[in-house]
Design a protein around this motif. Structure first.
Motif, PDB file in Angstrom:
ATOM      1  N   CYS A   1       0.810  -1.153   0.180  1.00  0.00           N
ATOM      2  CA  CYS A   1      -0.111   0.088  -0.125  1.00  0.00           C
ATOM      3  C   CYS A   1       0.913   1.282   0.075  1.00  0.00           C
TER       4      CYS A   1
ATOM      5  N   CYS B   1      -0.107  -7.700  -1.084  1.00  0.00           N
ATOM      6  CA  CYS B   1      -0.989  -6.994   0.134  1.00  0.00           C
ATOM      7  C   CYS B   1      -1.630  -8.365   0.425  1.00  0.00           C
TER       8      CYS B   1
ATOM      9  N   SER C   1      -0.654  -2.205  11.289  1.00  0.00           N
ATOM     10  CA  SER C   1      -1.376  -3.456  10.481  1.00  0.00           C
ATOM     11  C   SER C   1      -0.938  -4.505  11.218  1.00  0.00           C
TER      12      SER C   1
ATOM     13  N   GLU D   1      -3.844  -9.131   2.632  1.00  0.00           N
ATOM     14  CA  GLU D   1      -5.335  -8.728   3.041  1.00  0.00           C
ATOM     15  C   GLU D   1      -6.247  -8.860   1.818  1.00  0.00           C
TER      16      GLU D   1
ATOM     17  N   CYS E   1       1.254  -6.183   8.245  1.00  0.00           N
ATOM     18  CA  CYS E   1       2.633  -5.715   7.902  1.00  0.00           C
ATOM     19  C   CYS E   1       3.150  -4.839   8.859  1.00  0.00           C
TER      20      CYS E   1
END
Ligand code: SF4
Length: 184
Positions: free
Chosen positions: A13, A50, A107, A52, A110
């Motif tokens: 992200c 990513c 996160s 998720e 992460c």
């Protein structure tokens, strides 16, 4: 002696804010400083996947580490990382230098040294009382996100020693300055 080419691994992200959970600030223009610094200094940028987005998509809720700390999440993270680990080992064997991994503190996937945790997070959200109680019990805890833990283990397995740097999800600008000064 030939100068070693440098590379950095960044959470997905940082380059693609659209992957963030809905409701989290998606303006990541502050990352420009980081990206500019790398590009100006001929440092290659590898974008990590990513986890998720891959596992739960763009309509996912915000989760906590307690929910992702499962064998499934770890196995899926490993599967996602495997092709990258192959590339990274190749780069390292061919004298490229991986100067760091940059993740997102807060996160559950992460975070580098801070993650959101919550013993009661999850389950049925039947009424506001339940929601409020769960939100109140959310803790910003020490520790790494599950995806980062899997990445750390994988790099260790191949004896690749790389420093990990956090960007703070809720105070990114300061953290980016600090990350740049530490990574130089
Ligand atoms: S912090 Fe990690 S899991 Fe969360 S949106 Fe960024 S890349 Fe995806």
């Amino acid at each position: 002696m030939k100068k070693r080419s440098k590379m950095v691994l960044v959470s997905h992200c940082i380059l693609n804010p659209c992957s963030k959970v809905e409701g989290v600030k998606k303006d990541t223009s502050y990352n420009l400083k980081l990206v500019k610094y790398f590009m100006k200094n001929d440092i290659g940028i590898i974008q990590l996947p990513c986890p998720e987005m891959y596992m739960y998509g763009s309509k996912r809720w915000g989760h906590v580490k307690n929910q992702f700390d499962t064998r499934f999440f770890r196995e899926q993270s490993k599967e996602l990382l495997n092709p990258l680990i192959s590339q990274i080992t190749d780069y390292v064997e061919n004298d490229y230098e991986i100067i760091g991994v940059i993740g997102i503190n807060g996160s559950p996937s992460c975070g580098i040294n801070k993650v959101c945790t919550g013993e009661t997070w999850g389950g049925e959200f039947r009424n506001l009382d339940i929601v409020n109680r769960k939100v109140k019990e959310l803790v910003y805890s020490d520790g790494s996100g599950v995806f980062m833990e899997v990445l750390m283990e994988s790099l260790r397995y191949y004896d690749i020693d790389v420093p990990f740097y956090p960007i703070e999800e809720f105070n990114p600008d300061d953290m980016i300055n600090e990350t740049i000064s530490r990574i130089i």
